[in-house]
Enzyme design. Structure first.
Site, mmCIF file in Angstrom:
data_model
loop_
_atom_site.group_PDB
_atom_site.id
_atom_site.type_symbol
_atom_site.label_atom_id
_atom_site.label_comp_id
_atom_site.label_asym_id
_atom_site.label_seq_id
_atom_site.Cartn_x
_atom_site.Cartn_y
_atom_site.Cartn_z
ATOM 1 N N CYS A 103 0.831 -1.202 0.000
ATOM 2 C CA CYS A 103 0.000 0.000 0.000
ATOM 3 C C CYS A 103 0.875 1.266 0.000
ATOM 4 C CB CYS A 103 -0.999 -0.035 1.146
ATOM 5 S SG CYS A 103 -2.412 1.076 0.902
ATOM 6 N N HIS A 188 -3.268 -5.032 1.527
ATOM 7 C CA HIS A 188 -2.766 -5.283 2.881
ATOM 8 C C HIS A 188 -2.761 -6.779 3.181
ATOM 9 C CE1 HIS A 188 -2.639 -1.165 4.658
ATOM 10 N NE2 HIS A 188 -3.516 -0.911 3.702
ATOM 11 N N GLU A 190 -1.279 -8.337 5.405
ATOM 12 C CA GLU A 190 -1.217 -8.582 6.858
ATOM 13 C C GLU A 190 -2.599 -8.577 7.500
ATOM 14 O OE1 GLU A 190 -1.290 -4.096 6.590
ATOM 15 O OE2 GLU A 190 -0.624 -5.789 5.352
#
Length: 216
Positions: A103, A188, A190
């Site tokens: 990002c 993202h 994560e």
């Protein structure tokens, strides 16, 4: 200009990729000036990596790889300038250390910012916070197997040079790419509950370290 997460949670329920005992675990830096660095740290540690938060140039010493997380790209730029990190970050990339930018990390690595990847990012390309979304994305290194990607005020890759390999697209727009040892994704990983991006990145790190003659 932010792609900071507005949802909770991170990570990867799978078994560790690398054993925690012994000297084999790679040391991964996570840029920790601002943004969702803690979520990346959690995933990497669960996969068996050693993690160091990077705030000043000395924190880059001895790293096997680096993650540049999502966050607020303007604030991140100011922090990199304030701490004198731009030159050392470029040297780390030039030294062949694998880097994963997610990002805002994608934005920071493009031509207008650190200039270590021949791409031009378009900020907030999919819209503002209200247009955040999730999508199934075919990520080329996974042989077309889709992954669930979380896009939060995400950029896309508006332009790229001939040496850049596009790894994923959404609606015809490049959202992941690779050039040399640098990989960027507009989403993202994560936050998705799918640890495959981080697993793949760690495999790249271990391979690069082995190529430099260090024990894997």
């Amino acid at each position: 200009m932010s792609c900071s997460p507005s949802v909770a949670g991170s990570g990867a329920p799978g078994a560790p990729l690398i054993g925690r005992s012994g000297g084999g675990a790679p040391l991964i830096g996570v840029l920790a000036l601002q943004g969702d660095f803690a979520a990346h740290t959690g995933v990497l540690e669960r996969l068996g990596a050693l993690v160091r938060e990077v705030r000043v140039p000395a924190d880059l010493d001895g790293l096997d790889g680096l993650v540049m997380p999502g966050g607020e790209s303007t604030t991140m730029s100011l922090g990199i300038e304030r701490e004198g990190l731009a030159g050392p970050l470029r040297e780390l990339v030039q030294g062949g250390r694998p880097v994963l930018g997610t990002c805002a990390g994608l934005i920071m690595l493009d031509r207008r910012h650190l200039g270590v990847m021949d791409v031009l990012a378009r900020r907030n390309a999919f819209g503002r916070q209200a247009q955040s979304f999730e999508a199934e994305v075919a990520f080329a290194p996974f042989n077309g197997r889709p992954l669930r990607a979380v896009f939060i005020r995400a950029p896309w890759i508006e332009e790229h040079g001939p040496g850049v390999e596009v790894l994923a697209e959404v609606d015809g727009q490049a959202v992941a790419a690779r050039e040399g040892s640098v990989v960027v994704v507009a989403f993202h990983p994560e936050l998705s509950g799918d640890d495959r991006i981080h697993r793949w990145f760690l495999e790249e790190v271990v391979g690069a370290r082995h190529g430099r003659g260090r024990p894997a």
